[in-house]
Design an enzyme around this catalytic site. Structure first.
Site, PDB file in Angstrom:
ATOM      1  N   ASN A 283       6.400   4.592  -2.261  1.00  0.00           N
ATOM      2  CA  ASN A 283       6.348   4.023  -0.917  1.00  0.00           C
ATOM      3  C   ASN A 283       6.855   2.574  -0.986  1.00  0.00           C
ATOM      4  O   ASN A 283       6.158   1.707  -1.503  1.00  0.00           O
ATOM      5  CB  ASN A 283       4.891   4.078  -0.422  1.00  0.00           C
ATOM      6  CG  ASN A 283       4.677   3.348   0.886  1.00  0.00           C
ATOM      7  OD1 ASN A 283       5.632   2.978   1.569  1.00  0.00           O
ATOM      8  ND2 ASN A 283       3.415   3.139   1.242  1.00  0.00           N
TER       9      ASN A 283
ATOM     10  N   LYS B  10       7.208   0.576   1.401  1.00  0.00           N
ATOM     11  CA  LYS B  10       6.621  -0.248   2.473  1.00  0.00           C
ATOM     12  C   LYS B  10       7.743  -1.037   3.165  1.00  0.00           C
ATOM     13  O   LYS B  10       8.854  -0.511   3.263  1.00  0.00           O
ATOM     14  CB  LYS B  10       5.522  -1.152   1.909  1.00  0.00           C
ATOM     15  CG  LYS B  10       4.508  -0.338   1.094  1.00  0.00           C
ATOM     16  CD  LYS B  10       3.287  -1.086   0.688  1.00  0.00           C
ATOM     17  CE  LYS B  10       2.396  -0.153  -0.119  1.00  0.00           C
ATOM     18  NZ  LYS B  10       1.127  -0.766  -0.494  1.00  0.00           N
TER      19      LYS B  10
ATOM     20  N   HIS C 141      -1.684   5.931   5.886  1.00  0.00           N
ATOM     21  CA  HIS C 141      -1.792   4.921   4.823  1.00  0.00           C
ATOM     22  C   HIS C 141      -2.789   3.850   5.250  1.00  0.00           C
ATOM     23  O   HIS C 141      -2.892   3.521   6.432  1.00  0.00           O
ATOM     24  CB  HIS C 141      -0.417   4.295   4.556  1.00  0.00           C
ATOM     25  CG  HIS C 141      -0.419   3.427   3.346  1.00  0.00           C
ATOM     26  ND1 HIS C 141      -0.880   2.138   3.384  1.00  0.00           N
ATOM     27  CD2 HIS C 141      -0.064   3.675   2.059  1.00  0.00           C
ATOM     28  CE1 HIS C 141      -0.794   1.621   2.154  1.00  0.00           C
ATOM     29  NE2 HIS C 141      -0.295   2.537   1.341  1.00  0.00           N
TER      30      HIS C 141
ATOM     31  N   GLU D 195      -2.740   0.776   5.159  1.00  0.00           N
ATOM     32  CA  GLU D 195      -2.174  -0.349   5.922  1.00  0.00           C
ATOM     33  C   GLU D 195      -1.961   0.028   7.384  1.00  0.00           C
ATOM     34  O   GLU D 195      -2.100  -0.803   8.288  1.00  0.00           O
ATOM     35  CB  GLU D 195      -0.855  -0.809   5.259  1.00  0.00           C
ATOM     36  CG  GLU D 195      -1.139  -1.530   3.944  1.00  0.00           C
ATOM     37  CD  GLU D 195      -0.067  -1.383   2.877  1.00  0.00           C
ATOM     38  OE1 GLU D 195       1.075  -1.019   3.202  1.00  0.00           O
ATOM     39  OE2 GLU D 195      -0.392  -1.636   1.695  1.00  0.00           O
TER      40      GLU D 195
ATOM     41  N   GLU E 165      -6.360   6.899  -2.152  1.00  0.00           N
ATOM     42  CA  GLU E 165      -5.961   5.518  -2.412  1.00  0.00           C
ATOM     43  C   GLU E 165      -7.114   4.577  -2.067  1.00  0.00           C
ATOM     44  O   GLU E 165      -7.251   4.176  -0.898  1.00  0.00           O
ATOM     45  CB  GLU E 165      -4.751   5.154  -1.554  1.00  0.00           C
ATOM     46  CG  GLU E 165      -3.530   6.004  -1.816  1.00  0.00           C
ATOM     47  CD  GLU E 165      -2.263   5.255  -1.465  1.00  0.00           C
ATOM     48  OE1 GLU E 165      -1.446   5.039  -2.362  1.00  0.00           O
ATOM     49  OE2 GLU E 165      -2.111   4.858  -0.303  1.00  0.00           O
TER      50      GLU E 165
ATOM     51  N   GLY F  67      -2.202  -2.702  -4.198  1.00  0.00           N
ATOM     52  CA  GLY F  67      -1.507  -3.989  -4.286  1.00  0.00           C
ATOM     53  C   GLY F  67      -2.331  -5.088  -4.930  1.00  0.00           C
ATOM     54  O   GLY F  67      -1.954  -6.261  -4.877  1.00  0.00           O
TER      55      GLY F  67
ATOM     56  N   SER G  64      -2.216   0.457  -7.342  1.00  0.00           N
ATOM     57  CA  SER G  64      -1.857  -0.264  -8.574  1.00  0.00           C
ATOM     58  C   SER G  64      -1.560   0.671  -9.746  1.00  0.00           C
ATOM     59  O   SER G  64      -1.858   0.351 -10.893  1.00  0.00           O
ATOM     60  CB  SER G  64      -2.939  -1.280  -8.951  1.00  0.00           C
ATOM     61  OG  SER G  64      -3.061  -2.263  -7.925  1.00  0.00           O
TER      62      SER G  64
HETATM   63  P1  PGA Z   1       0.444  -0.212  -4.891  1.00  0.00           P
HETATM   64  O1  PGA Z   1       0.443   0.540  -3.489  1.00  0.00           O
HETATM   65  O2  PGA Z   1       0.961   0.773  -5.911  1.00  0.00           O
HETATM   66  O3  PGA Z   1       1.360  -1.382  -4.712  1.00  0.00           O
HETATM   67  O4  PGA Z   1      -0.953  -0.608  -5.182  1.00  0.00           O
HETATM   68  C1  PGA Z   1       0.051   1.874  -3.402  1.00  0.00           C
HETATM   69  C2  PGA Z   1       0.182   2.342  -1.988  1.00  0.00           C
HETATM   70  O5  PGA Z   1      -0.059   1.574  -1.063  1.00  0.00           O
HETATM   71  O6  PGA Z   1       0.529   3.510  -1.764  1.00  0.00           O
END
Ligand code: PGA
Length: 250
Positions: free
Chosen positions: A9, A11, A94, A96, A166, A172, A212
């Protein structure tokens, strides 16, 4: 055997030139043929990414879709548009989207319906916030997200879905869930599917871990029986890291 999937992803990252650089680099790299690799760029790049990666049997996805079929919804992207430019997957729910755009389970259920009606495989995200885990509510939160977002589906549609666990505190942050924490939640999710549908259906559904995940920890995570791959954010922006993750299944 369940599918092994590694989805990246991006983003809201990369501009046109950077997309081209990524695509020419990823084409040169190899990964096991039993892993489905999915690149999920910002929607403006889906067609280009698909054109370049389809011959390499790498799939493309979108990061979100509308809960509506089509019409006067300025700025939205319909599932059928996403499908029409060659994507096969769409991320739904997601964290976010949930946190910054107010997406609730009820709306996400409609997005899942749009995705399935248009032959897209939804990757439905669930996961608890840090305070929810600390309060011991992580299983309850994930159960509610799965029940309200997915469990309206009939048996023949639930098997078309992919789930991504997640934990929000891992996204992140550089803090990964331990393989034990991830496996424990994946087993919990699979058991929810057993209870709602049946064992056979539960065995078919791929459950990915996200948060992460990187080339250093992917092997340990993917070694667990119920972790069928990863939804990768930061590490998916670099072709070498992304492919190293796809090479982390034992
Ligand atoms: P990240 O994001 O690997 O940067 O932690 C994972 C995600 O949001 O799917």
């Amino acid at each position: 055997m369940r599918k092994k999937i590694v989805a990246g992803n991006w983003k809201m990252n990369k501009v046109d030139g950077e997309v081209k650089t990524f695509l020419s680099a990823i084409k040169q790299l190899s990964y096991p043929s039993d892993v489905d690799l999915v690149v999920v760029p910002p929607a403006v790049f889906i067609k280009e990414v698909t054109n370049v990666l389809e011959p390499k049997k790498i799939y493309t996805g979108a990061q979100n879709c509308s809960e509506y079929e089509e019409g006067a919804y300025t700025g939205e992207l319909a599932a059928k548009m996403i499908r029409s430019v060659g994507a096969q997957y769409v991320i739904v729910g997601h964290s976010e989207r949930r946190a910054y755009f107010g997406e609730k389970n009820e709306v996400l259920a409609l997005k899942i319906d749009q995705a399935l009606a248009n032959n897209l495989t939804p990757i439905y995200c669930c996961g608890e916030k840090l305070e929810e885990r600390e309060a011991g509510n992580h299983f309850k939160i994930v159960e509610k997200q799965i029940e309200e977002g997915l469990f309206h589906l009939p048996i023949e549609e639930i098997t078309q879905c992919v789930i991504a666990y997640e934990p929000v505190w891992a996204i992140g942050t550089g803090v990964t869930a331990t393989p034990e924490q991830a496996q424990e939640m994946h087993v919990f999710i699979r058991n929810l599917i057993v209870k709602k549908y049946n064992q056979q259906i539960a065995e078919k559904i791929a459950i990915l871990y996200g948060g992460s995940c990187n080339p250093d920890n992917a092997k340990e995570l993917f070694a667990n029986l119920d972790i069928d791959g990863g939804l990768i954010g930061g590490a998916s922006l670099k072709p070498e890291e992304f492919i190293a993750i796809a090479n982390s299944f034992s």
